[in-house]
Design a protein around this motif. Structure first.
Motif, mmCIF file in Angstrom:
data_model
loop_
_atom_site.group_PDB
_atom_site.id
_atom_site.type_symbol
_atom_site.label_atom_id
_atom_site.label_comp_id
_atom_site.label_asym_id
_atom_site.label_seq_id
_atom_site.Cartn_x
_atom_site.Cartn_y
_atom_site.Cartn_z
ATOM 1 N N SER B 69 57.088 32.250 41.459
ATOM 2 C CA SER B 69 58.099 33.285 41.500
ATOM 3 C C SER B 69 58.954 33.055 42.741
ATOM 4 N N ASP B 70 60.105 33.675 42.809
ATOM 5 C CA ASP B 70 60.949 33.461 43.982
ATOM 6 C C ASP B 70 60.381 34.179 45.202
ATOM 7 N N HIS B 71 59.470 35.129 44.976
ATOM 8 C CA HIS B 71 58.813 35.823 46.079
ATOM 9 C C HIS B 71 57.345 35.989 45.712
ATOM 10 N N SER B 72 56.473 36.107 46.713
ATOM 11 C CA SER B 72 55.058 36.284 46.401
ATOM 12 C C SER B 72 54.830 37.712 45.881
ATOM 13 N N ILE B 73 53.907 37.832 44.945
ATOM 14 C CA ILE B 73 53.645 39.119 44.304
ATOM 15 C C ILE B 73 52.181 39.476 44.504
ATOM 16 N N GLN B 74 51.918 40.723 44.885
ATOM 17 C CA GLN B 74 50.537 41.184 45.009
ATOM 18 C C GLN B 74 50.299 42.322 44.015
ATOM 19 N N HIS B 75 49.180 42.238 43.336
ATOM 20 C CA HIS B 75 48.851 43.270 42.356
ATOM 21 C C HIS B 75 47.506 43.921 42.668
ATOM 22 N N LEU B 76 47.432 45.217 42.444
ATOM 23 C CA LEU B 76 46.150 45.907 42.374
ATOM 24 C C LEU B 76 46.016 46.374 40.938
ATOM 25 N N THR B 77 44.901 46.049 40.317
ATOM 26 C CA THR B 77 44.734 46.411 38.913
ATOM 27 C C THR B 77 43.419 47.130 38.698
ATOM 28 N N GLN B 78 43.497 48.283 38.119
ATOM 29 C CA GLN B 78 42.295 49.011 37.713
ATOM 30 C C GLN B 78 42.071 48.667 36.249
ATOM 31 N N LYS B 79 40.977 47.927 35.995
ATOM 32 C CA LYS B 79 40.768 47.372 34.657
ATOM 33 C C LYS B 79 39.542 47.992 33.999
ATOM 34 N N ASN B 80 39.686 48.352 32.743
ATOM 35 C CA ASN B 80 38.576 48.934 31.984
ATOM 36 C C ASN B 80 38.404 48.154 30.694
ATOM 37 N N THR B 81 37.192 47.662 30.465
ATOM 38 C CA THR B 81 36.948 46.853 29.274
ATOM 39 C C THR B 81 35.785 47.441 28.480
ATOM 40 N N PHE B 82 35.986 47.598 27.184
ATOM 41 C CA PHE B 82 34.993 48.169 26.276
ATOM 42 C C PHE B 82 34.434 47.066 25.396
ATOM 43 N N TYR B 83 33.095 46.914 25.429
ATOM 44 C CA TYR B 83 32.419 45.893 24.614
ATOM 45 C C TYR B 83 31.536 46.610 23.601
ATOM 46 N N PRO B 84 32.027 46.830 22.376
ATOM 47 C CA PRO B 84 31.248 47.614 21.406
ATOM 48 C C PRO B 84 29.989 46.902 20.903
ATOM 49 N N PRO B 88 22.682 38.590 20.766
ATOM 50 C CA PRO B 88 21.986 37.472 21.394
ATOM 51 C C PRO B 88 22.210 36.206 20.557
ATOM 52 N N VAL B 89 22.682 35.148 21.179
ATOM 53 C CA VAL B 89 22.918 33.890 20.463
ATOM 54 C C VAL B 89 21.622 33.100 20.398
ATOM 55 N N ASN B 90 20.935 33.025 21.531
ATOM 56 C CA ASN B 90 19.611 32.398 21.600
ATOM 57 C C ASN B 90 18.860 33.046 22.768
ATOM 58 N N ASP B 91 17.865 32.378 23.295
ATOM 59 C CA ASP B 91 17.055 32.960 24.367
ATOM 60 C C ASP B 91 17.858 33.229 25.636
ATOM 61 N N VAL B 92 18.881 32.447 25.854
ATOM 62 C CA VAL B 92 19.563 32.531 27.142
ATOM 63 C C VAL B 92 21.021 33.002 27.083
ATOM 64 N N LEU B 93 21.597 33.070 25.889
ATOM 65 C CA LEU B 93 23.013 33.447 25.797
ATOM 66 C C LEU B 93 23.210 34.745 25.028
ATOM 67 N N VAL B 94 24.040 35.618 25.591
ATOM 68 C CA VAL B 94 24.417 36.852 24.905
ATOM 69 C C VAL B 94 25.921 36.819 24.669
ATOM 70 N N TRP B 95 26.280 37.037 23.421
ATOM 71 C CA TRP B 95 27.710 37.012 23.061
ATOM 72 C C TRP B 95 28.197 38.430 22.781
ATOM 73 N N LYS B 96 29.253 38.815 23.462
ATOM 74 C CA LYS B 96 29.934 40.057 23.126
ATOM 75 C C LYS B 96 31.211 39.636 22.404
ATOM 76 N N PRO B 97 31.161 39.670 21.050
ATOM 77 C CA PRO B 97 32.221 39.010 20.268
ATOM 78 C C PRO B 97 33.612 39.597 20.485
ATOM 79 N N VAL B 98 33.665 40.890 20.741
ATOM 80 C CA VAL B 98 34.999 41.485 20.874
ATOM 81 C C VAL B 98 35.025 42.469 22.041
ATOM 82 N N SER B 99 36.143 42.484 22.729
ATOM 83 C CA SER B 99 36.325 43.469 23.799
ATOM 84 C C SER B 99 37.722 44.059 23.689
ATOM 85 N N PHE B 100 37.842 45.308 24.129
ATOM 86 C CA PHE B 100 39.149 45.963 24.178
ATOM 87 C C PHE B 100 39.370 46.436 25.606
ATOM 88 N N GLY B 101 40.501 46.076 26.154
ATOM 89 C CA GLY B 101 40.744 46.435 27.550
ATOM 90 C C GLY B 101 42.005 47.249 27.740
#
Lengths: 274, 193
Positions: B69-84, B88-101
């Motif tokens: 950008s032509d100038h530096s930009i700083q953002h503060l973001t309050q983020k909320n994500t819902f994982y319905p 479990p994919v296997n013993d070690v991996l958990v998949w949350k297939p969809v999220s809404f933020g």
């Protein structure tokens, strides 16, 4: 992974966006006004009696209405070029600018854009500079093979957004005066500025009077404005200068202005509804 | 530079939290680093997890340098994500297939560039909506590693998102295509326990 992502984003397909406030413009949208003015200077007036251009303004986020207007104008052989009175965005964001520029580049006629107050928001002034060029500029349109040409002066009179003090206002005034002071050697001068001088948020009695006088004393035939989203056409100050305010494109209308060749320049204004 | 400082603070916090068995409710549940997604080139966030991991609420600091950008930009973001869903994919991996933020993006400072949260005095009342604020909407997916080793409880997420303003324009204008307004964000999450 992040390296890959950076490489991807460099390919210009905007897979990643870093901020809505970014201002760098990649691609073909650079100095659109300059390239369109260059195109305009190659346009020849077919008739020796008159030439016609379109004036539309305040397209904001009404992209469909804006595109319809451009398409309609593309199909009209009588319209030589198009002027936009500003507010091509709502928030001055790069993404909004890009969408507007995409429509503007679909215009088969030279298309020249003024800056509006909304276009100045969110650091939009910088984006306008990159995409369109300077917000103060002028060009001369030679017509009818006359020795003197028709002059178009574009102003950035969004003084509120620039938080201007009186000194800044005077600087603008000085530029305008310089741009139009040689106007007596022109057939006529058209001034395009987003905000009309009777708007009390942008002009006080003193600056309004200064502006008005400057126009009337410098052979200005017509002042073309937007901002109010309200149509007006007439000799507002009874000083020989015609003032035209355009409705916003969202109301699906614009105007065509026909300039007649004669000893004294004159215009006919037609409203186009679509 | 600011981003580096924040990263250092965050990493020391992580190390500290790891040593304590009983964590205060105020100590965040996780740290995240995100690339792109309208919150900065890189953003760093601390957050909490609620309802057995179904909801995550974070605060991010993001930065865009002058290369983008032509100038530096700083953002503060309050983020909320819902994982319905959590699968479990296997013993070690958990998949949350969809999220809404839904996030609230704020551009820090730079009022002289016409970005402000509150309308400056020179404007008439209600002349403009706040220009330093945008709501961000995302849809995504995530994978978390639950196996042994130092990567335990580390996850990755991928999101497609845009701003509420652009969604409004997309809904009302045929000319605006989804591809015009949607972009991606990629992030890493490290849980503290």
């Amino acid at each position: 992974m992040i390296l890959c992502a950076i490489l991807l984003s460099g390919s210009g397909c905007n897979v990643f966006e870093f901020s809505p406030y970014e201002t760098d413009i990649e691609g073909s949208y650079k100095k659109l006004n300059e390239t369109n003015i260059a195109r305009l200077l190659t346009v020849e007036t077919a008739s020796s009696d008159s030439f016609t251009f379109a004036f539309l303004t305040d397209s904001h986020a009404d992209y469909d209405d804006f595109l319809d207007a451009v398409t309609l104008i593309n199909g009209r052989n009588d319209i030589l070029f198009v002027l936009h009175g500003g507010d091509i965005t709502d928030f001055g964001l790069q993404e909004e600018y890009k969408l507007a520029a995409e429509i503007i580049t679909r215009s088969q006629k030279p298309f020249i854009t003024a800056i509006g107050n909304h276009d100045c928001l969110s650091n939009g002034r910088q984006t306008f500079r990159t995409m369109f060029g300077d917000s103060f500029f002028s060009f001369e349109f030679p017509a009818f093979g006359k020795e003197n040409s028709y002059k178009f002066v574009f102003l950035n009179d969004n003084t509120l957004e620039h938080d201007m003090n009186d000194n800044d206002n005077l600087k603008i005034a000085a530029w305008v005066e310089e741009a139009i002071s040689s106007s007596h050697s022109h057939e006529a001068v058209f001034v395009v500025a987003h905000v009309p001088p009777d708007n009390t948020h942008y002009f006080n009695n003193e600056t309004e009077e200064y502006y008005r006088t400057m126009l009337s004393e410098n052979n200005v035939l017509m002042s073309l404005n937007g901002h109010e989203h309200k149509y007006y056409f007439g000799e507002y100050y009874d000083d020989g200068v015609l003032y035209l305010s355009g409705e916003d494109i969202g109301d699906r209308q614009f105007v065509t202005i026909t300039v007649h060749n004669g000893e004294h320049a004159s215009v006919t204004v037609n409203r186009v509804y679509y | 530079m600011m981003a580096l400082v924040v990263l250092l603070v965050l990493s020391s916090l992580t190390a500290h939290a790891g040593k304590n068995c009983k964590r205060s409710l105020l100590v965040p549940d996780h740290v995240k680093t995100q690339f792109a997604g309208n919150m900065g080139v890189l953003s760093l966030g601390l957050g909490y997890s609620f309802f057995n991991g179904k909801l995550e609420s974070d605060m991010f600091y993001g930065y865009v340098g002058t290369g983008q950008s032509d100038h530096s930009i700083q953002h503060l973001t309050q983020k909320n994500t819902f994982y319905p869903y959590s699968l479990p994919v296997n013993d070690v991996l958990v998949w949350k297939p969809v999220s809404f933020g839904l996030s609230f993006l704020y551009k820090v400072g730079d009022t002289n560039r016409e970005t402000w949260l509150f309308l400056p005095e020179r404007y008439p009342n209600s002349y403009y909506f706040a220009t330093a604020f945008h709501a961000l909407v995302t849809v995504g997916t995530s994978m978390t590693y639950k196996g042994p080793g130092i990567l335990r409880n580390t996850g990755m997420y991928l999101e497609a998102g845009t701003t509420a303003l652009y969604i409004r324009n997309w809904l009302s204008e045929d000319f605006v295509k989804l591809s015009d307004i949607v972009s991606l964000g990629i992030g890493i999450k490290k849980m503290f326990n």
